[in-house]
Design an enzyme around this catalytic site. Structure first.
Site, PDB file in Angstrom:
ATOM      1  N   GLY A   1      93.360  72.724  45.413  1.00 38.37           N
ATOM      2  CA  GLY A   1      93.359  71.898  46.622  1.00 38.37           C
ATOM      3  C   GLY A   1      94.645  72.157  47.378  1.00 38.37           C
ATOM      4  O   GLY A   1      95.155  73.270  47.381  1.00 38.37           O
TER       5      GLY A   1
ATOM      6  N   PHE B   1     106.780  80.953  51.730  1.00 41.62           N
ATOM      7  CA  PHE B   1     106.037  81.105  50.473  1.00 41.62           C
ATOM      8  C   PHE B   1     106.375  80.020  49.460  1.00 41.62           C
ATOM      9  O   PHE B   1     106.012  80.134  48.295  1.00 41.62           O
ATOM     10  CB  PHE B   1     106.317  82.487  49.872  1.00 41.62           C
ATOM     11  CG  PHE B   1     105.822  83.614  50.725  1.00 41.62           C
ATOM     12  CD1 PHE B   1     104.494  84.009  50.679  1.00 41.62           C
ATOM     13  CD2 PHE B   1     106.674  84.263  51.611  1.00 41.62           C
ATOM     14  CE1 PHE B   1     104.022  85.038  51.489  1.00 41.62           C
ATOM     15  CE2 PHE B   1     106.212  85.285  52.428  1.00 41.62           C
ATOM     16  CZ  PHE B   1     104.882  85.680  52.370  1.00 41.62           C
ATOM     17  N   LEU B   2     107.101  78.968  49.880  1.00 44.98           N
ATOM     18  CA  LEU B   2     107.485  77.943  48.895  1.00 44.98           C
ATOM     19  C   LEU B   2     106.256  77.240  48.326  1.00 44.98           C
ATOM     20  O   LEU B   2     105.196  77.195  48.953  1.00 44.98           O
ATOM     21  CB  LEU B   2     108.440  76.920  49.522  1.00 44.98           C
ATOM     22  CG  LEU B   2     107.961  76.063  50.694  1.00 44.98           C
ATOM     23  CD1 LEU B   2     107.039  74.963  50.276  1.00 44.98           C
ATOM     24  CD2 LEU B   2     109.161  75.495  51.420  1.00 44.98           C
ATOM     25  N   LYS B   3     106.442  76.722  47.098  1.00 42.22           N
ATOM     26  CA  LYS B   3     105.366  75.954  46.459  1.00 42.22           C
ATOM     27  C   LYS B   3     105.773  74.491  46.462  1.00 42.22           C
ATOM     28  O   LYS B   3     106.909  74.171  46.078  1.00 42.22           O
ATOM     29  CB  LYS B   3     105.176  76.386  44.997  1.00 42.22           C
ATOM     30  CG  LYS B   3     104.840  77.849  44.808  1.00 42.22           C
ATOM     31  CD  LYS B   3     104.608  78.171  43.344  1.00 42.22           C
ATOM     32  CE  LYS B   3     105.878  78.229  42.497  1.00 42.22           C
ATOM     33  NZ  LYS B   3     106.819  79.306  42.825  1.00 42.22           N
ATOM     34  N   GLU B   4     104.880  73.623  46.878  1.00 42.92           N
ATOM     35  CA  GLU B   4     105.192  72.193  46.769  1.00 42.92           C
ATOM     36  C   GLU B   4     105.439  71.875  45.303  1.00 42.92           C
ATOM     37  O   GLU B   4     104.800  72.418  44.418  1.00 42.92           O
ATOM     38  CB  GLU B   4     104.034  71.356  47.313  1.00 42.92           C
ATOM     39  CG  GLU B   4     104.020  71.343  48.826  1.00 42.92           C
ATOM     40  CD  GLU B   4     102.875  70.530  49.403  1.00 42.92           C
ATOM     41  OE1 GLU B   4     102.384  69.616  48.725  1.00 42.92           O
ATOM     42  OE2 GLU B   4     102.472  70.826  50.535  1.00 42.92           O
TER      43      GLU B   4
ATOM     44  N   LYS C   1      98.449  68.763  42.824  1.00 46.02           N
ATOM     45  CA  LYS C   1      99.117  69.434  41.703  1.00 46.02           C
ATOM     46  C   LYS C   1     100.332  68.598  41.313  1.00 46.02           C
ATOM     47  O   LYS C   1     100.703  67.673  42.052  1.00 46.02           O
ATOM     48  CB  LYS C   1      99.499  70.865  42.057  1.00 46.02           C
ATOM     49  CG  LYS C   1     100.598  70.995  43.092  1.00 46.02           C
ATOM     50  CD  LYS C   1     100.975  72.456  43.189  1.00 46.02           C
ATOM     51  CE  LYS C   1     102.126  72.679  44.127  1.00 46.02           C
ATOM     52  NZ  LYS C   1     102.551  74.046  44.212  1.00 46.02           N
TER      53      LYS C   1
ATOM     54  N   THR D   1     102.033  78.782  58.823  1.00 43.17           N
ATOM     55  CA  THR D   1     101.079  79.832  58.475  1.00 43.17           C
ATOM     56  C   THR D   1     100.104  79.988  59.633  1.00 43.17           C
ATOM     57  O   THR D   1      99.340  79.061  59.934  1.00 43.17           O
ATOM     58  CB  THR D   1     100.326  79.452  57.189  1.00 43.17           C
ATOM     59  OG1 THR D   1     101.295  79.246  56.164  1.00 43.17           O
ATOM     60  CG2 THR D   1      99.349  80.531  56.772  1.00 43.17           C
TER      61      THR D   1
ATOM     62  N   CYS E   1      97.281  74.315  51.623  1.00 47.49           N
ATOM     63  CA  CYS E   1      97.349  75.735  51.978  1.00 47.49           C
ATOM     64  C   CYS E   1      96.123  76.559  51.587  1.00 47.49           C
ATOM     65  O   CYS E   1      95.443  77.095  52.457  1.00 47.49           O
ATOM     66  CB  CYS E   1      98.606  76.349  51.377  1.00 47.49           C
ATOM     67  SG  CYS E   1     100.093  75.689  52.128  1.00 47.49           S
TER      68      CYS E   1
ATOM     69  N   GLY F   1      90.231  75.417  35.764  1.00 47.73           N
ATOM     70  CA  GLY F   1      90.436  73.990  35.994  1.00 47.73           C
ATOM     71  C   GLY F   1      89.368  73.429  36.910  1.00 47.73           C
ATOM     72  O   GLY F   1      88.295  74.030  37.074  1.00 47.73           O
TER      73      GLY F   1
END
Ligand SMILES: NC(=O)c1ccc[n+]([C@@H]2O[C@H](COP(=O)([O-])OP(=O)(O)OC[C@H]3O[C@@H](n4cnc5c(N)ncnc54)[C@H](O)[C@@H]3O)[C@@H](O)[C@H]2O)c1
Length: 457
Positions: free
Chosen positions: A267, A155-158, A331, A121, A270, A263
């Site tokens: 964090g 655009f992947l999410k961990e 997360k 990024t 990214c 919430g």
């Protein structure tokens, strides 16, 4: 196709493994010898569901290799993906030193046409810097090798990285309109062809728009979170239930349900840095991004919300108090502790004299590493952090339980057992996992985020 991945971290390793799975011949480079050793010994340096199997399968098939050999990595791939870290610099801008170092290496060793893909990024205009760094190295050795720099943000999410990479919502690719750019376009098109079989997922655009798209996406998602967090804090004051509000607004298709959970703050590697970097880019161009400044400020404050609720309940001085903390990773389904809200809460409780027992299903080793850094200036305070063996073990003799990460394993605990273990049945839930009414019925004093509803229907 012959692919080189520069930087074998979350993004690089997933990209390399998934491209190998599709039959490509992948060379993963990293400067971190210990990471490469782990991978060459059959291990995986990060926790990511499904990744270990894909890496093992493709390593066995000879489709993916791991090395620190820079010259060999440049020689290998017609396409060179730069997937190194872009951490925040002191002024909030993205630190591009690793990206530029990777580009220089390509310029130093390239022996034929290369497509250089910025997957990290990076701020708008970075492709120009990458191009300049490669060109300077080529010129220094009087090389006439041609190359093209492409932007292909990830655009992947961990936690769902493999699934996201294999089934992307969209693939964004920015190429320039030179002859080399057209050659790059053709190569990228055939590389991503397997992802577009069902329907076209690729959005082709100019390089700067592609770079911008990644920041715009993360800024939008962070904005939704901070928006809901700010409203949740107000809901707590006025006696409304933010979950009811979420359903009430999410049902509007113009709004939708995603990313509207209140919430204890976002964090990870990214959102915090990308929001900051976009603000910084804007400032460089003479614009103040007021919304994003507020998004960041709200989030920084929100990371203290659990600490504030605990202080409101137990007092400013927490000496002699002991708290259980469930969830450390930023997360679920990852061991990533970068900018995790748990670190703020632990720091705050320990600073006020409390002791804590912490537990996370996968992030314990990483938590030990990062908390040692967080407490480097006061190592004695770290003695008040106990790394528990299990969720139940963490609860032993605690005055209250605080939940920071919404792991599935925490969603349906044995509440009777939780009550027996805790000194007092008090839960501070930073992820709104439970229904306040059900918790009250089960005999708990329950503090969610924005769930202080005053009246029952
Ligand atoms: N982690 C995510 O969920 C995610 C998602 C989308 C985009 N991104 C972006 O992708 C980029 C990488 O993120 P990450 O989370 O994978 O980072 P990471 O820290 O996990 O991995 C980066 C790797 O690059 C290596 N490296 C640094 N300089 C190098 C060099 N010159 N040559 C070879 N290797 C080098 C490091 O040793 C490290 O292993 C960042 O720009 C990030 O913003 C991350």
């Amino acid at each position: 196709m012959k692919i080189t991945i520069i930087g074998t971290g979350y993004v690089g390793l997933v990209t390399g493994a998934c491209l190998a799975e599709l039959g490509n011949d992948v060379f993963c480079l990293d400067v971190d010898q210990s990471k490469i050793d782990i991978l060459n010994n059959g291990g995986i340096p990060i926790h990511e569901p499904g990744l270990a199997e894909i890496v093992a399968r493709n390593r066995a098939a000879g489709r993916i290799k791991f090395s620190t050999d820079v010259a060999a990595s440049v020689a290998h791939g017609d396409i060179q993906f730069i997937a190194v870290g872009t951490p925040p610099d002191e002024d909030g801008s993205a630190d591009l030193q690793y990206v530029v170092a990777a580009a220089r290496n390509i310029g130093r060793h390239a022996n034929g046409f290369k497509v250089v893909v910025d997957k990290s990024t990076v701020p708008v205009g970075t492709a120009d810097r990458v191009r300049a760094a490669i060109a300077a190295e080529l010129e220094a050795r009087s090389s006439t090798v041609k190359f093209s720099v492409v932007s292909n943000p990830e655009f992947l999410k961990e936690g769902a990285a493999v699934e996201d990479f294999m089934r992307p919502d969209r693939i964004v690719i920015g190429c320039d309109d030179t002859a080399e750019g057209q050659q790059a376009h053709a190569l990228m098109k055939s590389l991503y062809a397997p992802f577009n079989r069902n329907h076209e997922r690729t959005f082709w655009m100019d390089v700067r728009s592609a770079e911008f798209t990644k920041y715009a996406a993360n800024a939008m998602l962070a904005t939704r979170i901070s928006f809901m967090n700010e409203l949740a804090n107000l809901a707590d004051r006025v006696g409304a239930d933010i979950e009811a509000v979420r359903h009430g607004i999410g049902s509007d298709p113009r709004i939708g349900y995603s990313f509207l959970y209140a919430g204890c703050g976002y964090g990870g590697s990214c959102f915090p840095k990308d929001v900051q970097a976009l603000e910084r880019t804007a400032r460089d161009f003479g614009q103040d991004l007021l919304i994003l400044r507020a998004v960041e400020a709200v989030n920084n404050k929100q990371k203290h919300v659990l600490g504030k609720k605990i202080v409101a309940r137990f007092g400013e001085d927490l000496a002699g108090k002991h708290f259980a903390i469930w969830g450390l990773a930023f997360k679920p389904n990852t061991d990533d502790m970068r900018e995790a809200s748990s670190r703020v809460l632990i720091g705050e409780l320990v600073k006020r004299g409390a002791s804590v027992a912490v537990y996370d299903p996968v992030a314990m080793p990483e938590a030990k590493r990062v908390l040692a850094l967080d407490f480097a200036a006061e190592p004695a305070a770290l003695q008040r952090v106990r790394f528990a063996e299990s969720p139940t073990d963490a609860l032993q003799s605690a005055d209250a339980l605080a939940i920071v990460t919404e792991w599935k394993a925490f969603r349906s605990p044995d509440f009777e057992q939780v009550k027996r273990q805790l000194k007092e049945p008090v839960i501070f839930d930073g992820r709104n996992l439970f229904e306040p009414a059900a918790m009250a019925e089960a005999g708990f004093e329950y503090h969610g985020i924005g769930r202080s509803v005053l009246t029952k229907v």
